[in-house]
Design a protein around this motif. Structure first.
Motif, mmCIF file in Angstrom:
data_model
loop_
_atom_site.group_PDB
_atom_site.id
_atom_site.type_symbol
_atom_site.label_atom_id
_atom_site.label_comp_id
_atom_site.label_asym_id
_atom_site.label_seq_id
_atom_site.Cartn_x
_atom_site.Cartn_y
_atom_site.Cartn_z
ATOM 1 N N TRP A 39 6.586 -9.044 -0.530
ATOM 2 C CA TRP A 39 5.631 -7.925 -0.411
ATOM 3 C C TRP A 39 6.351 -6.640 0.006
ATOM 4 C CZ3 TRP A 39 3.716 -5.353 4.113
ATOM 5 C CH2 TRP A 39 2.546 -4.604 3.929
ATOM 6 N N ILE A 40 7.190 -6.718 1.051
ATOM 7 C CA ILE A 40 7.943 -5.550 1.530
ATOM 8 C C ILE A 40 8.702 -4.889 0.384
ATOM 9 C CG2 ILE A 40 9.945 -4.817 2.917
ATOM 10 C CD1 ILE A 40 9.222 -7.046 4.909
ATOM 11 N N THR A 44 4.531 -1.001 -4.990
ATOM 12 C CA THR A 44 4.727 0.226 -5.761
ATOM 13 C C THR A 44 4.514 1.429 -4.837
ATOM 14 O OG1 THR A 44 2.393 0.469 -6.368
ATOM 15 C CG2 THR A 44 3.763 -0.946 -7.782
ATOM 16 N N PRO A 45 4.940 2.627 -5.262
ATOM 17 C CA PRO A 45 4.683 3.816 -4.429
ATOM 18 C C PRO A 45 3.208 3.988 -4.075
ATOM 19 C CG PRO A 45 6.314 4.333 -6.106
ATOM 20 C CD PRO A 45 5.818 2.953 -6.412
ATOM 21 N N ASP A 46 2.306 3.717 -5.019
ATOM 22 C CA ASP A 46 0.870 3.834 -4.730
ATOM 23 C C ASP A 46 0.413 2.777 -3.733
ATOM 24 O OD1 ASP A 46 0.557 6.021 -6.389
ATOM 25 O OD2 ASP A 46 -0.192 4.848 -8.085
ATOM 26 N N GLN A 47 0.968 1.564 -3.844
ATOM 27 C CA GLN A 47 0.567 0.481 -2.949
ATOM 28 C C GLN A 47 1.058 0.687 -1.518
ATOM 29 O OE1 GLN A 47 2.116 -2.819 -5.251
ATOM 30 N NE2 GLN A 47 0.078 -3.364 -6.010
ATOM 31 N N LEU A 48 2.108 1.473 -1.327
ATOM 32 C CA LEU A 48 2.530 1.797 0.030
ATOM 33 C C LEU A 48 1.381 2.427 0.804
ATOM 34 C CD1 LEU A 48 6.094 3.344 -0.532
ATOM 35 C CD2 LEU A 48 5.563 1.072 0.367
ATOM 36 N N VAL A 49 0.502 3.124 0.079
ATOM 37 C CA VAL A 49 -0.663 3.769 0.688
ATOM 38 C C VAL A 49 -1.897 2.876 0.617
ATOM 39 C CG1 VAL A 49 -2.206 5.769 0.576
ATOM 40 C CG2 VAL A 49 0.243 6.057 0.161
ATOM 41 N N SER A 50 -2.134 2.257 -0.547
ATOM 42 C CA SER A 50 -3.392 1.518 -0.735
ATOM 43 C C SER A 50 -3.419 0.199 0.030
ATOM 44 C CB SER A 50 -3.646 1.259 -2.227
ATOM 45 O OG SER A 50 -2.658 0.408 -2.774
ATOM 46 N N GLN A 51 -2.251 -0.385 0.362
ATOM 47 C CA GLN A 51 -2.249 -1.689 1.028
ATOM 48 C C GLN A 51 -1.986 -1.605 2.529
ATOM 49 O OE1 GLN A 51 -0.313 -4.952 -0.950
ATOM 50 N NE2 GLN A 51 -1.168 -4.411 -2.941
ATOM 51 N N GLY A 237 -7.079 1.013 -4.694
ATOM 52 C CA GLY A 237 -7.141 2.255 -3.912
ATOM 53 C C GLY A 237 -8.328 3.131 -4.275
ATOM 54 N N ILE A 238 -9.058 2.741 -5.326
ATOM 55 C CA ILE A 238 -10.283 3.444 -5.712
ATOM 56 C C ILE A 238 -11.425 2.442 -5.852
ATOM 57 C CG2 ILE A 238 -11.433 4.801 -7.510
ATOM 58 C CD1 ILE A 238 -8.733 6.080 -8.116
ATOM 59 N N ASP A 239 -11.202 1.431 -6.711
ATOM 60 C CA ASP A 239 -12.241 0.421 -6.960
ATOM 61 C C ASP A 239 -12.128 -0.773 -6.007
ATOM 62 O OD1 ASP A 239 -13.214 1.842 -9.268
ATOM 63 O OD2 ASP A 239 -11.428 1.125 -10.324
ATOM 64 N N TYR A 240 -10.966 -0.985 -5.432
ATOM 65 C CA TYR A 240 -10.829 -2.098 -4.483
ATOM 66 C C TYR A 240 -9.679 -1.823 -3.510
ATOM 67 C CZ TYR A 240 -6.855 -3.883 -7.242
ATOM 68 O OH TYR A 240 -5.657 -4.024 -7.891
ATOM 69 N N TYR A 241 -9.792 -2.477 -2.350
ATOM 70 C CA TYR A 241 -8.766 -2.395 -1.314
ATOM 71 C C TYR A 241 -8.489 -3.811 -0.805
ATOM 72 C CZ TYR A 241 -9.917 2.575 -1.133
ATOM 73 O OH TYR A 241 -10.125 3.901 -1.457
ATOM 74 N N HIS A 242 -7.216 -4.126 -0.682
ATOM 75 C CA HIS A 242 -6.841 -5.419 -0.100
ATOM 76 C C HIS A 242 -6.928 -5.336 1.417
ATOM 77 C CE1 HIS A 242 -5.576 -7.715 -3.593
ATOM 78 N NE2 HIS A 242 -4.974 -6.637 -4.065
ATOM 79 N N PHE A 243 -7.611 -6.306 2.014
ATOM 80 C CA PHE A 243 -7.707 -6.356 3.479
ATOM 81 C C PHE A 243 -6.919 -7.542 4.037
ATOM 82 C CE2 PHE A 243 -9.877 -7.411 7.511
ATOM 83 C CZ PHE A 243 -9.643 -6.223 8.189
#
Length: 244
Positions: A39-40, A44-51, A237-243
């Motif tokens: 995971w680390i 992706t660059p977007d997932q650094l924020v969305s996850q 990051g828009i339609d879903y977020y991983h918790f």
């Protein structure tokens, strides 16, 4: 650290003075915390924020942190509360709250050692859980009119019970793939002081609508969760977020 670490992260920080900068890591002993290490290194660059809401914690992991003095002085120091305080998560959230960015140098620049007496093991799961739920409510759920919790099992129900009453009322449904849960039709919040007690529908994921808060662990279903999300053509990051 590998010899080129400071040079490469410094170069990145000059270009991104308001960002927390990490790197890829090599785990020692090799193979320890395999899912976490994957995971680390693969976000992706977007997932650094969305996850940032997952149970893995900071998407840019603390041993790799590098930032400008400007950002550090703006955000302030670590919480020095001592044993049991997740100081990395608290500072990570402060950086995001103050508009800081997240960046990873995509080279392995650090050997990240695992050992059983690491301080991280002194932080309780419930401490982390509360911080994560509060951050999710602040950053995501406060912006939603309603949402669906993806997982009608233990973790999904725990999230529902942990929410403020305002956000509980925004939960339009749980969704799942388990026919036994779906056939029950509803989840009844038995501990609620409201009368009548809240009842939340349980739907098949194909019959549910977003945004979704995903309470299923990543990289644990042999790709089935990821395939199901892809089949709905949803944007993270828009339609879903991983918790989880």
């Amino acid at each position: 650290m590998f010899p080129q670490r400071v040079r490469l992260q410094y170069d990145a920080s000059v270009l991104h003075q308001n960002s927390l900068i990490g790197c890829r890591v090599q785990r020692l002993p090799e193979g320890s915390t395999e899912r976490y290490t994957r995971w680390i290194n693969s976000l992706t660059p977007d997932q650094l924020v969305s996850q940032v809401y997952t149970s893995h914690g900071p998407t840019v992991v603390m041993p790799t942190w590098f930032c400008s003095r400007k950002l550090f002085l703006k955000v302030g120091p670590f919480d020095e509360g001592g044993k049991g305080v997740p100081e990395d998560l608290l500072l990570f959230y402060k950086i995001l709250r103050q508009g800081g960015g997240l960046l990873r140098v995509d080279e392995c620049l650090l050997v990240y050692r695992y050992h059983e007496k690491a301080t991280t093991h002194s932080v309780t799961a419930e401490t982390i859980w509360k911080l994560r739920v509060d951050f999710l409510q602040e950053r995501v759920l406060s912006q939603c009119e309603n949402f669906t919790i993806w997982n009608a099992g233990k973790q999904g129900r725990k999230l529902y019970r942990s929410l403020s009453q305002t956000n509980q009322r925004k939960v339009k449904a749980f969704c799942d793939v388990d026919e036994n849960k779906i056939q029950k039709g509803f989840y009844t919040y038995e501990e609620s002081k409201e009368r009548p007690k809240p009842k939340v529908p349980i739907l098949h994921y194909k019959d549910a609508s977003g945004p979704f808060i995903i309470c299923v662990k990543l990289d644990m279903t042999g790709g089935v969760l990821e395939e199901n999300l892809n089949s709905l053509q949803l944007k993270e990051g828009i339609d879903y977020y991983h918790f989880n």
